[in-house]
Every structure is written in C-alpha cells, then in structure tokens.
Design an enzyme around this catalytic site. Sequence first.
Site, PDB file in Angstrom:
ATOM      1  N   LYS A  70      45.102 -16.068  -9.389  1.00 16.11           N
ATOM      2  CA  LYS A  70      44.402 -16.308 -10.655  1.00 16.11           C
ATOM      3  C   LYS A  70      43.044 -16.944 -10.371  1.00 16.11           C
ATOM      4  O   LYS A  70      42.915 -17.764  -9.449  1.00 16.11           O
ATOM      5  CB  LYS A  70      45.276 -17.223 -11.535  1.00 16.11           C
ATOM      6  CG  LYS A  70      44.781 -17.394 -12.970  1.00 16.11           C
ATOM      7  CD  LYS A  70      45.804 -18.190 -13.800  1.00 16.11           C
ATOM      8  CE  LYS A  70      45.348 -18.425 -15.234  1.00 16.11           C
ATOM      9  NZ  LYS A  70      46.329 -19.178 -16.039  1.00 16.11           N
ATOM     10  N   SER A 145      47.576 -17.291 -20.544  1.00 19.24           N
ATOM     11  CA  SER A 145      46.263 -17.015 -20.003  1.00 19.24           C
ATOM     12  C   SER A 145      46.273 -16.299 -18.660  1.00 19.24           C
ATOM     13  O   SER A 145      45.245 -15.801 -18.235  1.00 19.24           O
ATOM     14  CB  SER A 145      45.486 -18.329 -19.849  1.00 19.24           C
ATOM     15  OG  SER A 145      46.104 -19.160 -18.869  1.00 19.24           O
ATOM     16  N   SER A 169      51.401 -20.200 -19.926  1.00 16.29           N
ATOM     17  CA  SER A 169      50.540 -19.129 -19.394  1.00 16.29           C
ATOM     18  C   SER A 169      51.079 -18.345 -18.215  1.00 16.29           C
ATOM     19  O   SER A 169      50.466 -17.364 -17.813  1.00 16.29           O
ATOM     20  CB  SER A 169      49.188 -19.700 -19.012  1.00 16.29           C
ATOM     21  OG  SER A 169      48.428 -19.879 -20.169  1.00 16.29           O
TER      22      SER A 169
HETATM   23  N1  GLN Z   1      48.355 -20.496 -24.857  1.00 15.49           N
HETATM   24  C1  GLN Z   1      48.273 -21.866 -24.443  1.00 15.49           C
HETATM   25  C2  GLN Z   1      46.878 -22.385 -24.664  1.00 15.49           C
HETATM   26  O1  GLN Z   1      46.061 -21.634 -25.047  1.00 15.49           O
HETATM   27  C3  GLN Z   1      48.719 -22.034 -23.025  1.00 15.49           C
HETATM   28  C4  GLN Z   1      47.660 -21.932 -22.011  1.00 15.49           C
HETATM   29  C5  GLN Z   1      48.133 -22.178 -20.621  1.00 15.49           C
HETATM   30  O2  GLN Z   1      49.323 -22.350 -20.352  1.00 15.49           O
HETATM   31  N2  GLN Z   1      47.169 -22.254 -19.717  1.00 15.49           N
HETATM   32  O3  GLN Z   1      46.599 -23.522 -24.453  1.00 15.49           O
END
Ligand code: GLN
Length: 468
Positions: A70, A145, A169
């Site tokens: 990532k 994400s 995410s």
């Molecule tokens: N969807 C969540 C957010 O937008 C989780 C993001 C994540 O785990 N990095 O914060």
Amino acid sequence: MLYGSISHWRNKLKSGEITPTELVQELAKVATDKNPSVNAYISWNTEAALQAAAKADISLPLGGIPIAIKDNICLQGEPTRCASQMLHNFISPYDATAVARLKAAGAIPFGRANMDEFAMGSAGENSAFGHTENPSAPGHTPGGSSSGSAAAVAAGMAIAALGSDTGGSIRQPASHCGIVGLKPTYGRISRYGLVAFASSLDQIGPITQNVSDAALLLNTLCGHDAKDSTSAPRDTEDFTRNIGQSIAGKRIGLPKEYLSSGNSPEVTAALQLAIAKLTDMGAEIVEISLPHSEAVVSAYYIIACAEASSNLSRFDGIRYGYRADNTNGLDDLYSKSRAQGFGAEVKRRIILGTYVLSSGFYDAYYAKAQKVRALVAKDFADAFTQVDFILGPVAPTAAPKLHNTAQSPLQVYLADIYTIPANLAGLPGISIPVPQNGGLPIGVQLLGQHFAEADLLQVAAALESSLA
Ligand code: GLN
C-alpha cells in the site's frame, strides 16, 4: 494471471517450475495489461523487482514471492505518496519495518498499491491518482482505503498485499473484493514506516487469497520492534499452527446489535450461512450484546480525525510535503500548500479534528469519545468472558456502485459500524469471503481476543473450508 496462493507459488518456485525472475516478469506483464482498467497500482518498478528476484533465496519462508505494498507504507527508494498530491514527489529513504521483514523473509515488494488519500475513505475514490475498479464486481468500488491492495489480489495482479486498517480498511475492501483481510491486534505489527493517520488505531496487515496465506504473512510481519513504542513486546509465533484443527466446542458470540435491519438481505444471508457452517462443525453460537455499538461511529470519527489533524500538521510545505508556488509570506505558504496539496476528504477530517480538539469543545467531543472508547473496550472484555470469538458482518451492504454521489459523507461513515469496534478496542479481526451465486462478493468477520490470532485463524480457516 497470478491466481493461486503463496503456497502454490512457493511449490512452483521450489520445484524449479518457475524462477523468481519469471514470476516477476509475469507479474509485470499482468500489471501492464490490467492496470489501465483496474488502477490497482499507482506505480511499480519492474527493474528493482527483477534485481531483487535475481538475488531471491527461495529457501526462505517467502523466498521469491512478490507482495504489493500500500502506498502509505515506506518502501526504500520508491515513492510513498499516500495517494496524495501532498507527497507526490516523496521517495522513501528507508523501509517500513513490515517491508524490511518481508524482504528478510525473501519476499519481493512489487508495486505501490492505490488507496484513499492518507487512508481516509471506504471506496478508493479519494485517491489523487484516480479511483480503483473492483475486479470482482465491475462498476462497483473495491472498498477502501486499501482499495489497490485488495483489487490487485482479486484481479490476479498480486499474489498477496499489505494494507493498513484504522477503521476497517483491510477487512472492508477484502470483503468487497471477495478475498481475505486480517487486521492484527494493535501492536502486533510494527507501525514504523507506516505514514500515520490515527496512530492509536492504525495497524498494518495482510490481504490475501486465503486464510493460510494471511497466517504465513503474519508469521513474518509480527514481532517486537524498538522503533515503534506501541509495538507489543511479543515474540514471533507460527500462526499456521492451529489451522486444520477441529473447532468443535468453540463458543462464538453473535452480537444482537449486529443483526440490524439496516443490513442488506445478502449480508444477512451470508451471516446465516456462516452460522450454519460453524454450527455444523460443532461450534456453539451464543447471542451476546455489545451495548455501545451505536456510539462507535461517532467516537471513531472524533478520535480518528483528532489524531489525523495532529499527524497531518507536519505536511506544511516547509518540513514535509508539496509546496505551493507564488506565495506571499509564511502563512500564505502554509495555507496555499495545504489547500492545494490535500484533497477534500482529508481537509474535512483535518477541520473536524481541529474542531474537536479546540478549547471549549475538547471535553464535549474528544474527551467524551475517549470515554466511549473505554466503554466499547469493556463491552468486548465482558463478551469475551462468555465466548471465544465474535461473528458479524464486515459491512452492512456489498460494494456500492462507483461514483455514487447519492450518499452523504455521514452515510458513508455509518457503513464502518462493524469494522470500527476492533480498532477502538485494539482487537484482531479477519474478513472471510462467503461465496455468492453470481452476486456481489460479501464477507463475514470474525473477531478474537487480544493476541489470539492463531486461534482466530484456526476458526477462519475452518469456516473458509466449510464454505468452499
Ligand atoms: N473508512 C474508514 C475511514 O475512512 C476507515 C479507514 C481506514 O481504516 N484507514 O476512516
């Protein structure tokens, strides 16, 4: 295509059926063919991967296996942009500990996986480098994400990938793409070299084609690291050790709050099927309650935004990050650099986070959210006096359509309700795909007790094989 697990490719490498160089060449070819439509990778460096392949020691546990990384996890000599204009020209001078451990185990980092900018989002659409397509559900988001990590694995553009999980995410994109995602216990994997979003919630973890690959990667990734003060003082373990053992007699909690009418019928059906399979294998399903479930989204978005506003203050155009041209004095430079360098969602979070930390509002929002966090952790501690694991959905629905402007940011945030609790409480969680007859991919989630990943992976693997 690179379908097939880590073990599958390891066997081919060990038997000499394929060399690490050929495997990287195949990967580069697949990436060249598919990336224009999937956009799982922001970039990749075939030459560096080929150099690593030439030296790969296939006697090591991950020898010769390419792994997608990532874009918020530092990879030495490569861009680490967090899919943001703010870091568009940043080349990491060092490896994250997780990456260094993969390399030491013989793996070959390949590709910078696309993501929501600074890991803020649930659909992969908040990337400054374009959205990612869901290879398992054309026209739909891959989730986020870790959108590119999940899409790369699902598209056969990576054998496995690293993602990061602050509020879901890893688990949510794995679920939306029909693969496996593991968020380990907070502290299990070093965060050194992971660009911080919300430091008390962030964890790196594997996104893989099956449960045993997740265990294999965790074997390499885990272990104490003096460079991360929150890294747990735990030895490495063999997380594959319980896989294949019976789960008869295991007690699995089903929170009544997770059986919401807000779940889509397909999600409910997937959960019912998982319950039936677990029961068939002799596990006992026990109804439990997590009474503070309705407060988790609010608490998470206050805490995560507060920490993000602090973590992202370093990107000011002077110390770090994009610097705007034609500025007039220091304040103007800060404000234009941040206005131009960050995307809309990141700015929304910084503004929210600054607000909840400001004097006069701190007690009403941030301090209160921390109290809720403690109550959520206590809910789990109480539940784990009755059960060994907790089963639930990963998300209330399957992957939404791409570019769905009908949903407000708040509605998008609410869909994180089932993944956030594990982050607030620091627990390990794994998303396992439930095969669908032609429908969109849907996963279910199992949560375990702190540092009980070996047991969690045992139950996850049993569920996976019962569903196959
Ligand atoms: N969807 C969540 C957010 O937008 C989780 C993001 C994540 O785990 N990095 O914060």
